[in-house]
Scaffold this active site. Structure first.
Site, PDB file in Angstrom:
ATOM      1  N   HIS A 127       0.896  -1.048   0.033  1.00  0.00           N
ATOM      2  CA  HIS A 127      -0.032   0.077   0.179  1.00  0.00           C
ATOM      3  C   HIS A 127       0.844   1.241   0.074  1.00  0.00           C
ATOM      4  O   HIS A 127       1.691   1.397   0.789  1.00  0.00           O
ATOM      5  CB  HIS A 127      -1.162  -0.073   1.310  1.00  0.00           C
ATOM      6  CG  HIS A 127      -2.059   1.014   1.205  1.00  0.00           C
ATOM      7  ND1 HIS A 127      -2.866   1.203   0.273  1.00  0.00           N
ATOM      8  CD2 HIS A 127      -1.656   2.047   1.867  1.00  0.00           C
ATOM      9  CE1 HIS A 127      -3.508   2.270   0.572  1.00  0.00           C
ATOM     10  NE2 HIS A 127      -2.890   3.050   1.441  1.00  0.00           N
ATOM     11  N   ASP A 163      -6.908  -2.696   3.725  1.00  0.00           N
ATOM     12  CA  ASP A 163      -5.678  -2.284   4.058  1.00  0.00           C
ATOM     13  C   ASP A 163      -5.419  -2.363   5.764  1.00  0.00           C
ATOM     14  O   ASP A 163      -4.820  -1.476   6.257  1.00  0.00           O
ATOM     15  CB  ASP A 163      -5.293  -1.013   3.515  1.00  0.00           C
ATOM     16  CG  ASP A 163      -5.496  -0.901   2.102  1.00  0.00           C
ATOM     17  OD1 ASP A 163      -4.969  -1.740   1.236  1.00  0.00           O
ATOM     18  OD2 ASP A 163      -6.047   0.211   1.557  1.00  0.00           O
TER      19      ASP A 163
END
Ligand code: GRF
Length: 218
Positions: A127, A163
């Site tokens: 990410h 995430d």
């Protein structure tokens, strides 16, 4: 808190002694993180072999980059299948390829339970921000607009959230006064390419376990 040098009842992990791990990479776009991982494997920095590149987008440029390297590719679009069936087919393709690890590299969908539960603690994501700050889409833009002075990237194990899984590696990138979202994203991407290989190498070569939210290497 099972140590991961002992694969236990889950998907067998390669552990430090059993040669190269087989990896499936999932992507939806250009695939620069895939290429960085493939090159790190080819240089021997990561004891792994990418055995499949899988996409939900038949025209993802990353698939072409895989074919150029002689790596098998598959595209399984969601359209017409729905999420559950698409993920079932993806799990089958990953297993057929013999992969026991899955690396998300710009795969632009949140994984559902079919995929997450098929490879517990064996799915990684990268990410482009320092989680838990700026999850979701366009993280580099979010960080820039917020005005942070430091951003970066995060490699984490994937759970059912967006995430949210336990963090394996993070790298910080300063935000410069003359940055634009694009220049910041480019410097973060350089660090992503290093961080992903580093995280995979650590997980494949060191004993580790998950304690609460923490990935602990011993
Ligand atoms: C990267 O910024 C990654 O962090 C995010 O999606 C982007 C994919 O880029 N998850 P690429 O396709 O690997 O070049």
């Amino acid at each position: 808190m099972r140590p991961h040098s002992d694969p236990g009842p889950r998907t067998p992990g390669p552990g430090p002694r059993s040669g190269r791990a087989k990896i499936a990479v999932l992507l939806s776009g250009r695939g620069s993180n895939f290429v960085a991982l493939a090159e790190a494997c080819a240089r021997g920095e990561v004891p792994a072999e990418i055995v499949l590149v899988l996409s939900d987008k038949p025209d993802a440029p990353g698939l072409e980059r895989a074919r150029e390297r002689g790596i098998p590719t598959r595209a399984i679009p969601r359209k017409g299948l729905g999420r559950e069936e698409q993920e079932r087919q993806m799990v089958a393709a990953i297993r057929e390829a013999g992969a026991s690890w899955v690396c998300l590299a710009g795969y632009m969908r949140i994984l559902g339970p079919e995929l997450v539960s098929a490879f517990p603690e064996r799915i990684l994501n990268i990410h482009p921000a320092l989680l838990p700050a700026f999850p979701g889409l366009e993280a580099q833009h979010q960080a820039f607009e917020y005005g942070v002075k430091v951003s970066g990237c995060t490699v984490h194990l994937v759970d059912a959230g967006c995430d949210t899984g336990p963090i394996v590696v993070q790298r910080a990138v300063p935000v410069l006064d003359d940055d634009t979202p694009e220049t910041l994203a480019a410097r973060i991407l350089e660090q992503e390419h290093r961080a992903y290989a580093e995280a995979l190498r650590l997980l494949l070569t060191r004993p580790w376990r998950v304690e609460g939210r923490r990935v602990v290497f011993s």
